[in-house]
Design a protein around this motif. Structure first.
Motif, short mmCIF file in Angstrom:
data_model
loop_
_atom_site.label_atom_id
_atom_site.label_comp_id
_atom_site.label_asym_id
_atom_site.label_seq_id
_atom_site.Cartn_x
_atom_site.Cartn_y
_atom_site.Cartn_z
N PHE A 251 0.87 -1.16 -0.14
CA PHE A 251 0.14 -0.16 -0.10
C PHE A 251 1.07 1.15 -0.04
O PHE A 251 0.55 2.25 -0.63
N LEU A 252 1.88 1.22 0.67
CA LEU A 252 2.77 2.43 0.86
C LEU A 252 3.42 2.75 -0.40
O LEU A 252 3.48 3.88 -0.97
N VAL A 253 4.03 1.66 -1.16
CA VAL A 253 4.53 2.02 -2.43
C VAL A 253 3.59 2.37 -3.52
O VAL A 253 3.81 3.33 -4.20
N PHE B 242 1.41 7.18 -6.54
CA PHE B 242 0.42 7.76 -7.20
C PHE B 242 0.16 9.28 -6.58
O PHE B 242 -0.65 9.98 -7.08
N THR B 243 0.81 9.51 -5.50
CA THR B 243 0.76 11.02 -5.17
C THR B 243 1.84 11.75 -5.70
O THR B 243 1.70 13.08 -5.55
N MET B 244 2.81 11.09 -6.50
CA MET B 244 3.94 11.69 -7.34
C MET B 244 3.34 11.85 -8.72
O MET B 244 3.92 11.38 -9.40
N ARG B 245 2.39 12.62 -8.92
CA ARG B 245 1.70 12.54 -10.25
C ARG B 245 2.54 13.39 -11.37
O ARG B 245 2.61 13.09 -12.36
N SER B 246 3.40 14.03 -11.04
CA SER B 246 4.31 14.64 -11.97
C SER B 246 5.22 13.82 -12.48
O SER B 246 5.82 14.06 -13.79
N THR B 247 5.69 12.81 -11.70
CA THR B 247 6.90 11.94 -12.48
C THR B 247 6.25 10.69 -13.06
O THR B 247 6.99 9.68 -12.83
N LEU B 248 4.91 10.40 -13.37
CA LEU B 248 4.30 9.16 -13.60
C LEU B 248 4.79 8.85 -14.95
O LEU B 248 4.67 9.53 -15.76
N SER B 249 5.09 7.45 -14.81
CA SER B 249 5.47 7.02 -16.47
C SER B 249 4.46 5.59 -16.44
O SER B 249 4.20 4.99 -15.43
#
Length: 126
Positions: free
Chosen positions: A43-45, A50-57
């Motif tokens: 859950f943590l990972v 998903f809280t780091m939306r700017s760096t999603l790939s």
């Protein structure tokens, strides 16, 4: 002495091996804590990713989702297997036929290596 007093003083098969049964119970509870930790790490990972939306790939999204799902599945399987092993060890202790779980320990070691590689790939991709 009545019959109830006699029954209360009779030793059971389990009472002959009290220390072993208590150690078995502590081991079972340790596995339950481990399973909860495995689920929590998943859950943590997933949540951190998903809280780091700017760096999603796209690959990072899939890997984070995979880590979350696999962690929950592994946690549930750990709880089920630990309960089954706990019950089996009760019988083995009472029958004095306990054998160390060598194959389980090898499997667990390999599994931990695989999980570590998946986490390493995730952090390398991010």
């Amino acid at each position: 002495m009545n019959n109830q007093d006699i029954k209360a003083k009779e030793t059971t098969k389990d009472s002959k091996y009290i220390q072993q049964h208590l150690a078995n119970e502590r081991t079972f509870l340790a596995w339950i804590r481990t399973a909860i930790s495995i689920i929590g790490v998943g859950f943590l990972v997933t949540n951190l990713h998903f809280t780091m939306r700017s760096t999603l790939s796209p690959l990072g999204n899939q890997l984070a989702t995979l880590i979350g799902l696999v962690s929950v599945a592994v946690g549930i399987v750990t709880i089920i297997l630990s309960a089954a092993v706990y019950v089996k060890k009760i019988k083995d202790i009472n029958n004095q036929t306990f054998r160390p779980p060598v194959i389980s320990m090898i499997f667990l070691g390999v599994f931990i290596i695989i999980i570590s590689l998946i986490f390493g790939a995730y952090f390398f991709i991010i």
